[in-house]
Motif scaffolding. Sequence first.
Motif, PDB file in Angstrom:
ATOM      1  N   LYS A 152     -32.284  30.861   5.095  1.00  0.00           N
ATOM      2  CA  LYS A 152     -33.167  29.714   4.295  1.00  0.00           C
ATOM      3  C   LYS A 152     -33.052  29.768   2.872  1.00  0.00           C
ATOM      4  CE  LYS A 152     -36.216  28.912   8.084  1.00  0.00           C
ATOM      5  NZ  LYS A 152     -37.965  28.939   8.584  1.00  0.00           N
ATOM      6  N   SER A 153     -32.987  30.724   2.196  1.00  0.00           N
ATOM      7  CA  SER A 153     -33.082  30.545   0.850  1.00  0.00           C
ATOM      8  C   SER A 153     -31.575  30.358   0.188  1.00  0.00           C
ATOM      9  CB  SER A 153     -33.553  31.962   0.245  1.00  0.00           C
ATOM     10  OG  SER A 153     -32.767  33.221   0.713  1.00  0.00           O
ATOM     11  N   THR A 154     -30.500  30.885   0.616  1.00  0.00           N
ATOM     12  CA  THR A 154     -29.203  30.627   0.402  1.00  0.00           C
ATOM     13  C   THR A 154     -28.690  29.263   0.701  1.00  0.00           C
ATOM     14  OG1 THR A 154     -28.590  31.668   2.300  1.00  0.00           O
ATOM     15  CG2 THR A 154     -28.359  33.126   0.490  1.00  0.00           C
ATOM     16  N   ALA A 155     -29.375  28.733   1.597  1.00  0.00           N
ATOM     17  CA  ALA A 155     -29.096  27.442   2.161  1.00  0.00           C
ATOM     18  C   ALA A 155     -29.644  26.449   1.106  1.00  0.00           C
ATOM     19  CB  ALA A 155     -29.337  27.124   3.538  1.00  0.00           C
ATOM     20  N   HIS A 156     -31.051  26.537   0.685  1.00  0.00           N
ATOM     21  CA  HIS A 156     -31.481  25.879  -0.226  1.00  0.00           C
ATOM     22  C   HIS A 156     -31.117  26.019  -1.609  1.00  0.00           C
ATOM     23  CE1 HIS A 156     -34.994  24.928  -3.046  1.00  0.00           C
ATOM     24  NE2 HIS A 156     -35.403  23.948  -2.255  1.00  0.00           N
ATOM     25  N   ALA A 157     -30.549  27.110  -1.897  1.00  0.00           N
ATOM     26  CA  ALA A 157     -29.726  27.176  -3.110  1.00  0.00           C
ATOM     27  C   ALA A 157     -28.481  26.321  -3.211  1.00  0.00           C
ATOM     28  CB  ALA A 157     -29.568  28.737  -3.496  1.00  0.00           C
ATOM     29  N   ASN A 158     -27.752  26.607  -2.048  1.00  0.00           N
ATOM     30  CA  ASN A 158     -26.563  25.642  -1.996  1.00  0.00           C
ATOM     31  C   ASN A 158     -26.753  24.202  -2.060  1.00  0.00           C
ATOM     32  OD1 ASN A 158     -24.212  27.537  -1.758  1.00  0.00           O
ATOM     33  ND2 ASN A 158     -25.268  28.385   0.204  1.00  0.00           N
ATOM     34  N   LYS A 159     -27.661  23.756  -1.588  1.00  0.00           N
ATOM     35  CA  LYS A 159     -28.122  22.268  -1.552  1.00  0.00           C
ATOM     36  C   LYS A 159     -28.357  21.840  -2.940  1.00  0.00           C
ATOM     37  CE  LYS A 159     -30.261  20.937   2.016  1.00  0.00           C
ATOM     38  NZ  LYS A 159     -31.275  20.611   2.963  1.00  0.00           N
ATOM     39  N   HIS A 160     -29.098  22.653  -3.754  1.00  0.00           N
ATOM     40  CA  HIS A 160     -29.706  22.426  -4.994  1.00  0.00           C
ATOM     41  C   HIS A 160     -28.843  22.681  -6.259  1.00  0.00           C
ATOM     42  CE1 HIS A 160     -33.028  21.491  -2.315  1.00  0.00           C
ATOM     43  NE2 HIS A 160     -33.157  20.534  -2.895  1.00  0.00           N
ATOM     44  N   MET A 161     -27.575  22.902  -6.116  1.00  0.00           N
ATOM     45  CA  MET A 161     -26.647  23.538  -7.310  1.00  0.00           C
ATOM     46  C   MET A 161     -26.509  22.691  -8.287  1.00  0.00           C
ATOM     47  SD  MET A 161     -23.831  26.229  -5.046  1.00  0.00           S
ATOM     48  CE  MET A 161     -23.378  26.804  -6.844  1.00  0.00           C
ATOM     49  N   VAL A 162     -26.415  23.102  -9.819  1.00  0.00           N
ATOM     50  CA  VAL A 162     -26.304  22.116 -10.770  1.00  0.00           C
ATOM     51  C   VAL A 162     -25.136  22.853 -11.575  1.00  0.00           C
ATOM     52  CG1 VAL A 162     -28.527  21.274 -10.916  1.00  0.00           C
ATOM     53  CG2 VAL A 162     -28.270  23.288 -12.104  1.00  0.00           C
ATOM     54  N   THR A 163     -24.615  22.227 -12.568  1.00  0.00           N
ATOM     55  CA  THR A 163     -23.498  22.696 -13.512  1.00  0.00           C
ATOM     56  C   THR A 163     -24.149  22.760 -14.901  1.00  0.00           C
ATOM     57  OG1 THR A 163     -21.686  21.606 -12.090  1.00  0.00           O
ATOM     58  CG2 THR A 163     -21.408  22.557 -14.509  1.00  0.00           C
TER      59      THR A 163
END
Length: 217
Positions: free
Chosen positions: A118-129
């Motif tokens: 769940k944590s990795t999926a949440h991180a993938n969804k909210h990535m910024v540059t």
Amino acid sequence: MSTETETPIAPEPTSAASPEAAAAPAAAAPSPERPSRPGRREGGGGGRGPRRDSRRDNSAKEDDSGLIEKVVFINRCAKVVKGGRRFSFSALSVVGDGKGKIGIGYGKANEVPEAIRKSTAHANKHMVTVQIKGDTIPHEVLGEYDGGCVLLRPATTGTGLIAGGGVRAVLEAAGVKNVLTKSLGSKNHIAVVNATFEGLRKLRVAEAYRNALKSEG
């Protein structure tokens, strides 16, 4: 007068048991079990679960898509109920491509693998540059979040990543290889990771700053 006496008739002898049947009771006899030590449940650990340090995984892992997934911290929460204690887990993860793109995720579940997913999926969804300069950062910056405060300073090639804990995880995922850091606030993992993330989001390279001034003028 002759008297006749009746001789009793013996019952028919039963057939002898086969060798297999005779050996069956001996084979079915249960083997002696090893006595369990008092105060221990099945599976070991006495019902307390694994230690927190043993569940922490600070090694970076790269998936098929080329993203670097790093588990920063796993926390265990115990709720006391009628039948005993009920455990739940929360995971803090960082995901990045090593080229300036990064995301932070937080997930909760009753099992550790599900919390990490769940944590990795949440991180993938909210990535910024974020804007980095080569293998370091373009300028000094101070990131703040809640009680966390992290100072980031650029360094020359060969200095290495002078950071630890959650700060190192965020910078490795972002692709920064030469930097000096110092945590000046809370030691809470969530606060430190988010403070580092906010510091990276404040970075601006000279070209982007000039373009922003031209667009405003």
